[in-house]
Design a protein around this motif. Sequence first.
Motif: not given
Length: 198
Positions: A44-48, A74-78
């Motif tokens: 998921i990127d920083k813009k969700n 600035g992404g995350v892993l879900q």
Amino acid sequence: MFLGKKLFLLLLFLLSFLGGIVFYPIKIFLISKNTENGYLIQVIDKKNIITQSITTDNTVTIDTINYLRILADGGVLQIIHPIEKKEIYTPKFLDFITHKIDIQLSCWCADETYPEEQDLSLVYLHFVDLKEQYIKNVDVVSRRKAIEGRSRALYSLVAVASSSVNESRKLHKSQVSQMKKEMGKIIGDLYVDQSLSY
């Protein structure tokens, strides 16, 4: 001349080190006492916005260039799984040094002998994730394997989802009934190919 040789060796070492970092893949280990299959990992990127979806067992390999891009953006892993609580992992620069990431997952543990009541609102959000993300992105064979022998845990989770905990106290009885009914339907949908319905 001696100094030049030392500088050359230092540069050679640094290039070899950086090359190892860039070309050696990063391994992610999903740690759970409940299951080893059917995890959905999403980037998921920083813009969700979800940019990648991967179905995997408890070990997945990501190439370092791709991982660096996730970090830079600035992404995350879900991580989503039917019987585990959703986990969000934020990439760290240290990951490029270790090339190993351990992500500890937490179960709902609704099928224990004396399960705790769970906030209905939170449980419902979990099932919404299953409906909108998991079922859409994970093939039916992987879904069935993920919950093989675990249907009791899913139905028990619906049973222990309580409207007398935290924010769920604000819910009307009709809302509670509808939410539980929908969660039961989603459990059934995990077992069948619903690609045309969602």
